[in-house]
Design an enzyme around this catalytic site. Structure first.
Site, PDB file in Angstrom:
ATOM      1  N   ASP A 134       0.740  -1.111   0.089  1.00  0.00           N
ATOM      2  CA  ASP A 134      -0.042  -0.061   0.042  1.00  0.00           C
ATOM      3  C   ASP A 134       0.743   1.290  -0.120  1.00  0.00           C
ATOM      4  OD1 ASP A 134      -2.698   1.189   0.697  1.00  0.00           O
ATOM      5  OD2 ASP A 134      -1.414   2.212   2.379  1.00  0.00           O
TER       6      ASP A 134
ATOM      7  N   GLU B 143       1.739  -0.537  -5.044  1.00  0.00           N
ATOM      8  CA  GLU B 143       0.944   0.590  -5.399  1.00  0.00           C
ATOM      9  C   GLU B 143       1.755   1.918  -5.573  1.00  0.00           C
ATOM     10  OE1 GLU B 143      -3.383   2.628  -3.796  1.00  0.00           O
ATOM     11  OE2 GLU B 143      -1.609   2.133  -2.293  1.00  0.00           O
TER      12      GLU B 143
END
Length: 694
Positions: free
Chosen positions: A341, A378
């Site tokens: 993330d 990401e």
């Protein structure tokens, strides 16, 4: 009754955390600015009068590390730390540590919550101690893995299914017993569904322990992107809340998935913690070394995560913690890979400036103990750092946000999008333009947990997040979505048919494109969140997968299953053209031709809303012709000849305008066409023809 006395020795800092040894447990902790530390040993999780082992002598500290060995204890011992004194004359001590606060072990394998736990501490000392989170000594060898093996699917054979552990089975329609709905065990019960669908990997949204109370009053943290500990399992997803229960149930799940050929990828959050900024609570990192663990400038947390703080990932100690955590989950918990993330935060230095070399991401890429793990970034953060195509290291794969946005834009009919659309389906060579980049660098997705579901993408032009309590100000405003005339649900048959076609189109394009496809939980059955594109706090039926399907939902499921399993668009076809050293070679071998409504006359203008292309799959000796009509009118399309084989016929493989059939064979080798035939390609639909040449 006389209180039990413990025998201690100096111990070592060779391994951080609580390590079980032959005659006791060794405790080791990083806390450079402390002059005295207490190790607290608890009888149970609600104990407010722990046994205190005071560590003040220099023999218990090796430079930056504190350590002690306690004789006669073992697995199941509950413990925590407390700092009682800072280093005198140190300009960092008072700012970096917090005195007399009960603190978790950063390397603890479980976080225990006392009965009636509240996020904010009590005022009196006994309440503070009782209400504090605690760590516990864990024997990781106390589990039988049997003959578990990692499936180790290559990326060209991988289809990722992003899912929420609780949301997958929490709904009563799952048919599971109440005791296992929404748990790791619940996933085990539904593995046959995943096998039938044909996916090869599940990507689990965060399962590191997080604080469910970390949300607005009256709501809960459902997504879990707010970790409290990087080694501890989220116990609330387990049907067994004993000390070893969540660990064992998670491992049972991994083992069961592996037996069915399904890999487990974890969505991991190493960019921030749930401690928040200076106004947030303290339970671990802030109390031990705030300036070491976090990026802080002029006394203020730098918020590149959008969640109050940013982890100082390139501090050597924090870097080691991250890598140690990854190795733990890969080796001890048999996890196959990780999706990071907001990975771009892990490239920032202690001041928040991006680093070009020697970042934590490169260390992860090169670590030999993670050599067989899939690692996916990401490639952006909430501070404006956007690194799509720029994440260093050959192992790293990237969530391709441009694929999501450009495919959405073209398919809803935006102008000047035909060229970007073509780049996305070809593996984004404009982004991944290095000759050494392989075709699986891009993780292709149209939807994920963050944003509209696939069906909401074609039903809503605007977000509808009022249930989140932020007056619809949260969530992304740029969704590249469309409602095709009416916002939200509607019974108009033509509108419903159009929306279903578009959902099929998105699914087909995701599976067809070069790269590794990922689909979001429930998109295969048109799951809706009623237009909420930021359901992070919706721990209810809005976010759960409903297992009762309408005929249209069943049709979508069968279509998706056909794409993945029967047609192998996501696996065999792609594997056969992509098993090349680099994306450039793969594109060259595909022998791509471009067509419009007339053969060899593609329309590249800004007003173009359709494109045809022909490509070759060498290993299968199959040509494919695909025509994508994103226009709002039907188009008459002349079929091109099969290259070098004028007498060969084309066979209809997929037509997203077909419907109302559960027979997946309908999509395979049906209608026959020859070069020069005129076919009608319905508005907002995709047709794919195949021609075997062998």
């Amino acid at each position: 009754m006389t209180e039990k006395k413990y025998i201690i020795s100096v111990g070592t800092c060779h391994t951080l955390g609580a390590t079980i040894e032959k005659d006791g447990v060794n405790f080791a902790l990083w806390c450079p600015e402390a002059a005295a530390i207490e190790l607290l040993l608890f009888k149970d999780v609600n104990d407010d009068s722990p046994y205190v082992i005071s560590l003040e002598s220099k023999i218990f500290k090796s430079t930056y590390y504190w350590h002690v060995k306690v004789i006669g204890i073992g697995a199941g011992q509950i413990y925590a730390y407390r700092i009682t004194k800072g280093i005198k004359n140190s300009r960092f001590a008072e700012k970096s540590i917090e005195l007399n606060k009960v603190l978790l072990d950063p390397y603890g394998k479980r976080v225990l919550f006392p009965d009636g736990y509240r996020r904010w501490e009590e005022t009196d000392e006994k309440s503070l101690v009782r209400n504090a989170l605690k760590s516990v000594v864990i024997d990781m060898d106390d589990y039988n893995w049997g003959i578990d093996t990692y499936p180790r699917h290559s990326l060209e054979k991988t289809v990722i299914y992003e899912m929420h552990v609780k949301g997958f089975t929490a709904d009563r329609s799952s048919g599971l017993d109440d005791t296992i709905r929404g748990t790791y065990k619940g996933i085990i019960e539904k593995i046959p569904y995943l096998v039938e669908l044909g996916i090869t990997a599940v990507e689990l949204m965060p399962i590191y322990q997080f604080d469910m109370m970390d949300a607005r009053p009256g709501l809960s943290n459902y997504w879990g992107y707010s970790p409290m500990a990087f080694f501890a399992i989220h116990e609330q997803y387990s049907s067994d809340r004993s000390i070893m229960g969540p660990l064992n149930e998670f491992r049972d799940m991994v083992k069961a998935l592996h037996r069915n050929g399904i890999e487990v990828i974890l969505d991991v959050v190493y960019n921030h913690t749930s401690e928040g900024d200076h106004r947030g609570t303290t339970y671990c990192f802030k109390g031990l070394d705030k300036h070491g663990y976090y990026i802080i400038n002029n006394g203020y947390h730098q918020n590149f995560s959008g969640c109050g703080n940013s982890l100082n990932a390139n501090n050597p100690v924090v870097r080691n913690l991250i890598i140690d955590s990854l190795i733990f989950w890969h080796e001890q918990m048999h996890v196959d890979g990780f999706r990071f993330d907001l990975a771009s935060i892990l490239t920032r230095d202690k001041h928040g400036a991006p680093m070009n070399d020697n970042s934590t991401l490169l260390s992860i890429d090169a670590n030999p103990r993670l050599a067989n793990a899939k690692i996916i970034a990401e490639p952006w953060d909430a501070g404006g750092l956007y690194q799509l195509g720029a994440i260093s290291g050959s192992k790293w794969r990237e969530w391709n946000g441009k694929f999501r946005d450009d495919v959405r834009s073209f398919m809803r009919g935006d102008c000047a999008m035909v060229k970007p659309f073509v780049n996305r389906i070809l593996g984004s060579p404009d982004i991944y333009n290095e000759h050494s980049v392989d075709p699986q660098k891009s993780i292709n997705f149209v939807t994920c947990h963050d944003g509209f579901t696939l069906y909401d993408l074609v039903c809503y032009a605007e977000k509808h997040n009022y249930d989140n309590g932020e007056n619809n100000n949260d969530g992304n405003n740029n969704n590249y979505s469309a409602n095709y005339g009416i916002e939200g649900p509607n019974d108009d048959k033509n509108l419903v048919s159009l929306r279903l076609r578009q959902a099929k189109n998105f699914m087909l394009i995701t599976m067809l494109s070069m790269g590794t496809p990922m689909i979001c939980m429930g998109d295969e059955v048109l799951r809706t969140q009623n237009g909420n594109n930021n359901a992070y706090c919706q721990d209810n039926e809005l976010s759960y997968l409903n297992w009762d399907h309408t005929p249209m939902q069943e049709e979508m499921f069968q279509f998706t299953k056909a794409l993945i399993k029967y047609s192998n668009v996501g696996q065999n076809v792609q594997r056969n053209i992509i098993k090349k050293r680099c994306l450039e070679d793969a594109l060259r071998s595909a022998k791509i031709q471009w067509h419009g409504t007339k053969p060899f006359q593609p329309d590249w203008s800004d007003m173009s809303h359709s494109i045809g292309f022909l490509l070759y799959y060498p290993k299968e000796a199959v040509y494919a012709y695909i025509f994508v009509n994103a226009f709002w009118k039907d188009l008459k399309v002349e079929i091109p000849p099969v290259p070098g084989q004028l007498k060969k016929h084309w066979y209809q493989f997929v037509n997203t305008a077909l419907g109302n059939s559960k027979d997946v064979s309908r999509y395979y080798m049906s209608t026959r066409y020859k070069a020069g035939d005129i076919i009608k390609v319905k508005d907002h639909s995709v047709v794919m023809l195949l021609c075997p040449t062998a």
